[in-house]
Design a protein around this motif. Sequence first.
Motif, mmCIF file in Angstrom:
data_model
loop_
_atom_site.group_PDB
_atom_site.id
_atom_site.type_symbol
_atom_site.label_atom_id
_atom_site.label_comp_id
_atom_site.label_asym_id
_atom_site.label_seq_id
_atom_site.Cartn_x
_atom_site.Cartn_y
_atom_site.Cartn_z
ATOM 1 N N GLU A 147 0.865 -1.177 0.000
ATOM 2 C CA GLU A 147 0.000 0.000 0.000
ATOM 3 C C GLU A 147 0.904 1.229 0.000
ATOM 4 O OE1 GLU A 147 -3.311 0.276 0.098
ATOM 5 O OE2 GLU A 147 -4.105 -1.629 0.829
ATOM 6 N N ALA A 148 0.478 2.279 -0.671
ATOM 7 C CA ALA A 148 1.228 3.535 -0.681
ATOM 8 C C ALA A 148 0.616 4.492 0.336
ATOM 9 C CB ALA A 148 1.207 4.159 -2.062
ATOM 10 N N PRO A 149 1.417 5.078 1.220
ATOM 11 C CA PRO A 149 0.865 6.020 2.203
ATOM 12 C C PRO A 149 0.426 7.318 1.539
ATOM 13 C CG PRO A 149 3.262 6.024 2.310
ATOM 14 C CD PRO A 149 2.877 4.927 1.347
ATOM 15 N N SER A 150 -0.458 8.035 2.202
ATOM 16 C CA SER A 150 -0.904 9.341 1.704
ATOM 17 C C SER A 150 0.034 10.450 2.147
ATOM 18 C CB SER A 150 -2.324 9.633 2.214
ATOM 19 O OG SER A 150 -3.212 8.598 1.860
ATOM 20 N N ALA A 151 0.692 10.250 3.290
ATOM 21 C CA ALA A 151 1.621 11.249 3.821
ATOM 22 C C ALA A 151 2.572 10.553 4.784
ATOM 23 C CB ALA A 151 0.870 12.379 4.517
ATOM 24 N N GLY A 152 3.685 11.231 5.091
ATOM 25 C CA GLY A 152 4.657 10.680 6.019
ATOM 26 C C GLY A 152 5.802 9.991 5.293
ATOM 27 N N GLU A 153 6.604 9.246 6.051
ATOM 28 C CA GLU A 153 7.771 8.572 5.502
ATOM 29 C C GLU A 153 7.887 7.163 6.071
ATOM 30 O OE1 GLU A 153 11.151 11.926 4.832
ATOM 31 O OE2 GLU A 153 10.464 11.694 6.907
ATOM 32 N N VAL A 154 8.421 6.242 5.267
ATOM 33 C CA VAL A 154 8.684 4.865 5.680
ATOM 34 C C VAL A 154 10.160 4.581 5.461
ATOM 35 C CG1 VAL A 154 8.136 2.429 5.325
ATOM 36 C CG2 VAL A 154 6.353 4.161 5.008
ATOM 37 N N PHE A 155 10.812 4.011 6.488
ATOM 38 C CA PHE A 155 12.235 3.689 6.418
ATOM 39 C C PHE A 155 12.430 2.187 6.618
ATOM 40 C CE2 PHE A 155 11.840 8.038 7.770
ATOM 41 C CZ PHE A 155 12.869 8.723 7.126
ATOM 42 N N VAL A 156 13.292 1.583 5.814
ATOM 43 C CA VAL A 156 13.663 0.180 5.960
ATOM 44 C C VAL A 156 15.184 0.099 5.974
ATOM 45 C CG1 VAL A 156 13.583 -2.124 4.940
ATOM 46 C CG2 VAL A 156 11.571 -0.642 4.801
ATOM 47 N N HIS A 157 15.722 -0.429 7.069
ATOM 48 C CA HIS A 157 17.179 -0.565 7.237
ATOM 49 C C HIS A 157 17.896 0.756 6.956
ATOM 50 C CE1 HIS A 157 16.534 -4.764 7.829
ATOM 51 N NE2 HIS A 157 16.104 -4.959 6.596
#
Length: 357
Positions: free
Chosen positions: A68-78
């Motif tokens: 799913e793609a977020p509408s706002a904010g940030e996602v971090f992996v490693h």
Amino acid sequence: MLANLKETNLRAAHEDAALAVRSLRLSYGPAEILRGIDLSLAPGKALALLGPSGSGKTTLLRVLAGLEAPSAGEVFVHGGCVAAPARGLFLPPERRKLGMVFQDYALWPHMSVAQNVGFPLEMQGIGRAERLSRAQAALARVGLEAMGDRRPSALSGGQQQRVGIARAIASGARTVLFDEPLSNLDRELRESMVDEIAGLVADLGLTALYVTHDHSEAFSLADEVAILREGQIVQAAPPEILVDRPANPWVAEFLRLGAVLSADAARAVLRDLAVPQMAKAVLLPRRDIRICGTSETSLRARVLRCLFRGDDYQLALALPDGSEIQISAASRIAPGQEIGLHIAPEALRWFDIPKRP
């Protein structure tokens, strides 16, 4: 300057995390599913997302996985940002280096166990010989090295779940997402698999994120539990902190920690009780309640049900204000009987916010 320092500290924390989300939001039209979530999972740790149906826990997992793609904010992996709508950034699942274990195993019945484990590698264009070698190595790590030539239907539910874990780690993933991994197993197998999954994750040195609706699973599997409600995290803490210090009455009731009474009800039910001036509600923790003679106590209850559980009895009790609470007892007590209860004043957990309906 303070704002810049805070921003720098947040960035550094996300860079060190195996998984992190910042100010995460997701909406479907006017419906906001995730509402400003901040969360971080350190490498080598296990986090459980716990909440009622519709709270947003599975949606959050899907956003982390790239489904799913977020509408706002940030996602971090490693340490790397994999999704940031404000910057037009979105990495697909295959580029996030995450493993995923599904609740229905998602195994192809016409493929052998080894072929199932190697299938994601085939999608990455890896040659057959290397696929089988890496699949066999992954199966050996989960104790199924002799099962590679079998079909999934020849395996038990627990073994199929192990195949799912082997597939998740065959590509070298260090972090694995578990989507209600035990919900399709019967109760006895589910209880044994909790220990098995926790042991495998620890032995393999994985970072794990679990989605579950089961409190005992979350407490057994995870170093920390994040409780979601209506798209927000209402409390995130180690299991023992959640039990000892629930953040609000809703958390206490959701975790079934005991009876939550309004301050007015507490004054009526618990005689000679000094109610703090700002208190709006109180938790009577069931683990701190003991049965005593009715002449020894200021709190009485009526037995509604008595269920034998093999080594003790579970009593469902009605308090004078109509609240219900469950406690353990050493012997059977007939429904309808009135009993006395004792709880030390220092065991009460007071809240200064009203109980939500």
